[in-house]
Design a protein around this motif. Sequence first.
Motif: not given
Lengths: 429, 786
Positions: B439, B481-483, B489, B486
């Motif tokens: 991520h 970041q991908s939290l 972002q 998804g």
Amino acid sequence: MKAFKFRWLAFLVALISLGFTACSDDDDSKDLPENGTESQYHFDLFLTVGKHGGMSSKNTTVVNSVDKLTADKGIITIKGEGTELGDYSMESISKGKYYYQIPSSNDRFVKYQIEDNQIWEIASSPFKANTYKVRSYTHAWIDDNTLVIMAANGDASQIIWSKLNTDNMSILSEGTLDIPLPESEIAGEETRKFTTSGILTYNKKAGKLFYFYYGKNGISGRGGKTTTKFYTAVLNPTTLAVESNKRNSLADEMAGSAYGELMQDCVTYDEAGNLYLAATIIKDEMEEGHLLRIKNGETDFDTTYEGYPNADGKLLTIQYLGNGKALAYARDDASGTMIDSYSHYYSIIDLATGKRERLSYGGKELAYSGGRFSQRSVVFNEKAYIGVNTEADANAIIYIYDTKSGTVEKGAEVAGEFYFDMIRVMEND
Amino acid sequence: MKVFVHVFLLLVCLSQLSLTVQNQVTLSGKVTDRQGDPLPLVTIAVENTTSGTYTDDNGYYSLRVSPGKHTFVVSSLGYKTIRTSLDLQRDKTLDFKLEESSINLKSVEVYGKTQSQQARESALSVNALDVKPVINSLNNLNELVNRTAGVKVREEGGVGSDFDLSINGLSGNSIRYFIDGVPLDSKGSNVTLANLPVNLIDRVEIYKGVVPASLGTDALGGAVNIITQAEKKNFLDASYSIGSFHTHRADLNAQFVERRTGLIVRPTVGINYSKNDYRMKDVQMRNETGDQFIYGNPKRFHDGYFSLLAQIEAGITGKSWADEFFVSASYSQTDKELQTGSVQTKVYGMAERNSDAWNLSARYNKSNFMTEGLTLKATLSHTWDHSITTDTAYRKYYWDGGYIVSQRNEIRGNAPSILHYKRPLTLARANLDYRLHEHHSLNLNYQLSRTGNDRYDDLDQSFEPSNDAVTKQIIGLTYSQSLFDGKMQNVFFAKDYVNHPNIRQTDQPTVTGSDRVRGSTTQNYLGYGAGLRYQFFDPLAVKVSYEHSVRLPIARELLGNGTTIYANVALEPEKSNNVNLALFGTWHPAGRHTLYYEANGFLRYVDNYIQTSVIEKEGMMQYVNDPAVHIKGVEGEVRYDWDGRLQLVANVSYQDARDRQKYKEDGKPSATYDNHVPNRPWLFGSAEASYTFHGLLQRDSKLRIGCTFQWVHWYFLTWEAYGNRDTKARIPSQHICNADITYSWKRDRYNIALECSNLFDETAYDNYKLQKPGRACFAKFRIFIN
């Protein structure tokens, strides 16, 4: 009410008679308005938004036509009023009701009128043989409807001219001046070009055209240099044949070498037909102003004459006020030479003695004004209307100088957020 | 050139290094059905990893993996999946035969997202345009880009005319152009959106205000990144178009893969030609005797345009030492007759501008470079760019097509001139992308560009030659970041702009500032920004982005032009604070119906704006820093799709740009302060509708009917508050309709399109007194073989 009407009528009559008496002495061959009743004329104020107008700028110049410039006019603005110049350049010729110029299309001579917030094209004529470009020419009126346009050609190796009938803008005749490129006076430099426009003027009393020009090395950038002192060619007004062509030794350059007198007045005449020319000597990076004279009937400058001695900077404009006096707009180089430096000032010159006095109001000399490229003064009906843009005043103030009495009164103001570039007097429709 | 050689050697060394570090084996083979027929698009994946590939049209595949045991999963819709474990220690060939599956699939709706859609939904403010759906009728990219929310292309005339593209109100040098992440200038300054072969293009990404650090540029207001086709198979895509005003266009784009060596060759050619002899309406021309002006509708007579872009790219993909390594050479040429000056009242008949450019470049991509998760992309390019403006004729032309012999040349009204500009451009770019975690990733981008500016005139002796250069280095670091699975972002980035002008001018120090900035100097400027996107659910997402952007002065602004423009070596870069806030979402109200919407608000606070100023000496100008403009705006776009057949798109944009210069040059309050900035479209929109019929006349055929409508509200040429409102110059409103019909058959192999632009023959202006073409018809033939 009747009493009021009578007084008003009497006032008008007085004004008209004043106008006629003033008119009688004015034998100036410049494109100044005929003196007459003020109600027949109006003032065109050229105000620019954002930056200065004219030159090669693309800024919006708006012309506001106002009937008077006295204090009761208040603050003149162009907010929501006035005429945009559009394709027409601010640098123009004016006479009577009309303006004349070569517009930015660089393809014609055009006559137009500014009225009702619009520009009305009255007549135009396509170029036929000689071609000119916007704001890069000089002009002279030979009579009320004969206009001579003159400029260097494209590579500036020759001077071309066109004579126009301004009734319909038809081209009467065209040609090339028979003058050679002057020989360079600077070692290592060659004269390759004439001045872009030079200065053409018609001395009505003498019945001669005078053309002032000088030579340049032809480099348009940083290496550009003047290679000669300026010359005076005397021309036959009918044929434009060169009758004399003389180098002057009194000054380096005349004013207005690029735009002629399309914006700033740098030649004036007195009642006797003597010609006065604003000129410059370049000394140690300073441009020292001089006022030169060619006596009526002469073809060269009077070497004994100095109309603007001990200058502190460049002499920019000169306008005849009558009675041997002239209005000069000059710069104090020590106070700044940038276009908007507050270093410019007006003086009243005694042409006979060269004595001059800074323009004063209320016993105090007016502060320096900003605006190198401007013509904010006009002489009309024994008054000079002089726009002064000082650093301290929020607005430009038009001072009215009485040429007879020498008194100065405060007139209208021009909103300080604009660039006040030019003022012209125009005849009403 | 030294820099070029050094960086190239470095690249070669790096590639050798990667050879020694990487140690992989290849599994390859063919996938067929029970009858032995090759199966395309079968997935071969390594179980529990993200590695995988798919078969080409002939059923072949090739997959590189690290040595050791792996489970390979071979699957395709409608066939039984095969799972097989292999211990690979060296290259191996293995064929698979798939059996048809007897399982009945449940009926489900699957909504795929195109790459363009994915780009639109990223954290930054991006509009992405798919070229493929309209490629058959599209003649140039400007047509497409101009229909985008917030973007306005202002053309000066017909084919090949100069144009200005603005994104959210900023235009000119504020916008930068890229092709696959490399500055488009590298193809030559004459290559633009208007003449780039459309067949080459897959999609266009338009970054509004916030530009990713990975593009490595000093754009102030946005960037346009053109993504080219990246097919993995042989293909030939050729088109020819013929149209009104003697317009011809031909594009060729192809790829040949030499299977044995893996060598890929991609030739591209694009040619445009037009006489642009459209009629001008109601312009002044001379009467028969030539002594009066009359109004007429003459044809343009000196507006011919020719452009050529030829490029060949060769390289390999999927090698142990390089995922991609390509070298390319290109040549571009533009010949353009000049019909008018900045307004149509200035008529020319002989002046022309010719440009050509050669480019050599190399690019190298490698994933898992030196370490797992690190990807390197490197580019090196040098361009020899040469433009000539020829203005030698002593003629004055009029709209009637005739002329008189004059005493001056056409454009500048001076002596004859053949003015040369040589602008060699060297570019080096390295991009390192490191995936820290599933991520989180880091991206480091470095770009170096050196632009020369060599100017001289063959004829005009008054012209002083100049030769200056400006070197820029831009370093960008991005953390992504991908939290929340998804849904969120985030992207954070910082850019360091290093300007390195080499000032040789020492004269007139008080004017040029050379007393303050001497010789070779290096100046650093910092830019930074962030983007955040959160998707609550499919129909509702929000994104916000910000950038403090910087644009470094170009050579002309800094060093003048040697004649009419003074240098200002103390010139500061333009800076802007750009903010975007958007709501968007995709809604599927019923089966086969898709609705996408986006509403965006933005701010652009520009400062130190670089613009010209008249200075004391007559006719001389100089670029100076001014307080500039604040732009606020909103825009919205709605897209509707039904079953891939009916597409409706509509957008509208509103911009409020105000001058922020409080004081005039003489120190007094400025009249323009807080006024609307003139001469810019501030309210405009567009709408599109298209319907595609499938299987009409023959199987595998499509008939697409489309129309577009573009509208621009009129606007003032000059400051709106000053002068009489009724008589002020204005650029009139535009209502332009275009229609097209495209027929494709044999699965898009053959295509014919007919297009009519400006259907109702409106007199159209994008600029004051520069008339655009009236109604024009085009036919385009395209063949696509793969």
